[in-house]
Scaffold this active site. Sequence first.
Site, PDB file in Angstrom:
ATOM      1  CB  CYS A  78      -0.906   0.007   1.221  1.00  0.00           C
ATOM      2  SG  CYS A  78      -1.793   1.554   1.436  1.00  0.00           S
ATOM      3  CB  CYS A  84      -3.075   4.795   6.235  1.00  0.00           C
ATOM      4  SG  CYS A  84      -4.688   4.122   6.596  1.00  0.00           S
ATOM      5  CB  CYS A  87      -2.462  -1.817   7.735  1.00  0.00           C
ATOM      6  SG  CYS A  87      -3.807  -2.287   6.639  1.00  0.00           S
ATOM      7  CB  CYS A 166      -8.475   0.581   1.346  1.00  0.00           C
ATOM      8  SG  CYS A 166      -8.149  -0.262   2.889  1.00  0.00           S
ATOM      9  CD  GLN A 290     -18.275 -11.478  13.210  1.00  0.00           C
ATOM     10  OE1 GLN A 290     -17.148 -11.032  13.054  1.00  0.00           O
ATOM     11  NE2 GLN A 290     -18.752 -11.777  14.402  1.00  0.00           N
ATOM     12  CE1 TYR A 319     -20.681  -9.437  27.256  1.00  0.00           C
ATOM     13  CE2 TYR A 319     -20.272 -11.782  27.615  1.00  0.00           C
ATOM     14  CZ  TYR A 319     -20.277 -10.479  28.083  1.00  0.00           C
ATOM     15  OH  TYR A 319     -19.872 -10.217  29.376  1.00  0.00           O
ATOM     16  CD  GLU A 340     -25.829  -7.678  21.399  1.00  0.00           C
ATOM     17  OE1 GLU A 340     -24.872  -8.469  21.347  1.00  0.00           O
ATOM     18  OE2 GLU A 340     -25.683  -6.451  21.572  1.00  0.00           O
ATOM     19  CB  CYS A 415     -12.009  -9.480  19.550  1.00  0.00           C
ATOM     20  SG  CYS A 415     -12.933  -8.497  20.723  1.00  0.00           S
TER      21      CYS A 415
HETATM   22  N1  SAH Z   1     -21.029 -13.154  17.847  1.00  0.00           N
HETATM   23  C1  SAH Z   1     -21.635 -11.876  17.600  1.00  0.00           C
HETATM   24  C2  SAH Z   1     -20.722 -10.686  17.861  1.00  0.00           C
HETATM   25  C3  SAH Z   1     -20.293 -10.500  19.270  1.00  0.00           C
HETATM   26  S1  SAH Z   1     -19.488  -8.945  19.484  1.00  0.00           S
HETATM   27  C4  SAH Z   1     -22.092 -11.800  16.161  1.00  0.00           C
HETATM   28  O1  SAH Z   1     -21.552 -12.453  15.296  1.00  0.00           O
HETATM   29  O2  SAH Z   1     -22.992 -11.000  15.875  1.00  0.00           O
HETATM   30  C5  SAH Z   1     -19.902  -8.608  21.153  1.00  0.00           C
HETATM   31  C6  SAH Z   1     -21.357  -8.252  21.379  1.00  0.00           C
HETATM   32  O3  SAH Z   1     -21.561  -8.070  22.777  1.00  0.00           O
HETATM   33  C7  SAH Z   1     -21.808  -6.956  20.745  1.00  0.00           C
HETATM   34  O4  SAH Z   1     -22.915  -7.220  19.931  1.00  0.00           O
HETATM   35  C8  SAH Z   1     -22.193  -6.059  21.931  1.00  0.00           C
HETATM   36  O5  SAH Z   1     -23.289  -5.223  21.655  1.00  0.00           O
HETATM   37  C9  SAH Z   1     -22.550  -7.075  22.985  1.00  0.00           C
HETATM   38  N2  SAH Z   1     -22.463  -6.671  24.395  1.00  0.00           N
HETATM   39  C10 SAH Z   1     -21.598  -5.823  24.983  1.00  0.00           C
HETATM   40  N3  SAH Z   1     -21.778  -5.795  26.316  1.00  0.00           N
HETATM   41  C11 SAH Z   1     -22.792  -6.660  26.591  1.00  0.00           C
HETATM   42  C12 SAH Z   1     -23.422  -7.085  27.806  1.00  0.00           C
HETATM   43  N4  SAH Z   1     -23.056  -6.601  28.981  1.00  0.00           N
HETATM   44  N5  SAH Z   1     -24.409  -7.998  27.710  1.00  0.00           N
HETATM   45  C13 SAH Z   1     -24.780  -8.506  26.502  1.00  0.00           C
HETATM   46  N6  SAH Z   1     -24.210  -8.143  25.339  1.00  0.00           N
HETATM   47  C14 SAH Z   1     -23.238  -7.221  25.367  1.00  0.00           C
END
Ligand code: SAH
Length: 458
Positions: A78, A84, A87, A166, A290, A319, A340, A415
């Site tokens: 790049c 930038c 990356c 990009c 994603q 989550y 969620e 992550c």
């Molecule tokens: N596996 C999911 C992505 C997870 S990312 C997918 O593919 O869609 C983490 C997620 O946790 C986000 O959507 C965020 O909004 C949520 N989150 C953050 N804090 C939270 C909590 N205290 N309770 C429930 N969800 C939460």
Amino acid sequence: MPKQTPPVKKNETVTVTFEDLTHEGDGVGKVDGYPLFVPYGLPGEKARVKVVKVKKNFGFGKLMDVEEESGDRVTPPCPVYYQCGGCQLQHMSYSRQLTMKKNQVENVMKKIGHLEHVPVHEPIGMEEPWRYRNKIQIPVGEKENGELKTGFYQKRSHNIIDMESCLIQDETNDGMVAAVRRIATDLGIEAYDEESHRGVLRHIMVRTGQVTGDIMVVLITRTKELPHKDGLIEQIKEAYPGVKSIVHNVNRDKTNVILGKETTVVYGDEYIYDSIGDIRFMISAQSFYQVNPTQTKTLYDKALEYADLRGGETVVDAYCGIGTISLFMAKAAKKVYGVEVVGEAVKDAKKNARLNHIDNVEFYKGKAEEVMPWWRGQGLRPDVIVVDPPRKGCDEALLASMLEMEPERIVYVSCNPSTLARDLRILEDGGYETKEVQPVDQFPQTNHIECVTWLVKK
Ligand code: SAH
């Protein structure tokens, strides 16, 4: 041990040999035991470094001149890589990037999790570690001659780098941004100016379904009106006849947040579609989805393997976002419960379940750490719990209710290796054994790494 007075002064130039890499990918070189962190330095390299910041126990340097190059150094493809902020690892061969990420995970397992015995596998990388992102959101600015420019912000600033392409973006996204920039320039549409909070076009966002080929364009303006709306739509359709959706979003605020609250579909559909494995997803302008579905599939396939479902299990997906993991697991389980905190994501999760005719999932809006104890009170006893928390990791109360629910297996998707290691320690102390960690490289060329971890009840 570092000495009391740092052995270097600001603006001084020193010669160092890099010994290591930080989690961010910076080279670590020492001057009399005092560590200097230097972006773009690679282990084994001897280099001239200008000291730019001196703290008590460590400092920061700027790479001036590499005297002895590492075999891992590559020319970043790049042209704006060094300006930038997007990356961090393009100067490193891809295999070295993967080794760095593996070392990072191993390190935190030992140092933070005190999990010396846990095997960390080789990260699963991409065959072609470029052009993987399915979504671009790019700021718009103006050149001296009034032409529009698009590009990411320079590191630690809000100057827009004029950028044609990009290399981690899907080519369609790149091409569409270029097309919209040209069309909007021709129509005389002004760019938004952050400083004066005037002007019109703030960002161009493009999302593509990598499997379906669907394209969505979102034009984000400060103004309520989208000037030259009809001309814009016609010419975008001309440039990309397959475009499925053109959306106008209004963001009147002085803010770094890209999307505003008002969204109008000006052409085509509200949603585009994409698939991960055999699950289809509906994606709106605002939806979470994603950004590297290829590697997401790899990651979730591994999660599914660790969940080891035989068809009779109850699974909790904490989550759960838009329900990606829940829907993946539902095919192989008796029942899946997702929780969620973001209401819109829960709505999308429910829509996606209907879209795929999956009826053994239930999604709840709420904080995982509050809903889990409530579920427990209701008598829910999952066989498997999957968590995929944000960077800060799992809430302590959530970890506590997981332990009380005593599932046979826990699958932890993460992550952020540091918070993963911290949470694994708590789960280990609570009676679980961490069997293995599989890193998956979802974001080649950047310093991010995802991991999926398999735990079983001791
Ligand atoms: N596996 C999911 C992505 C997870 S990312 C997918 O593919 O869609 C983490 C997620 O946790 C986000 O959507 C965020 O909004 C949520 N989150 C953050 N804090 C939270 C909590 N205290 N309770 C429930 N969800 C939460």
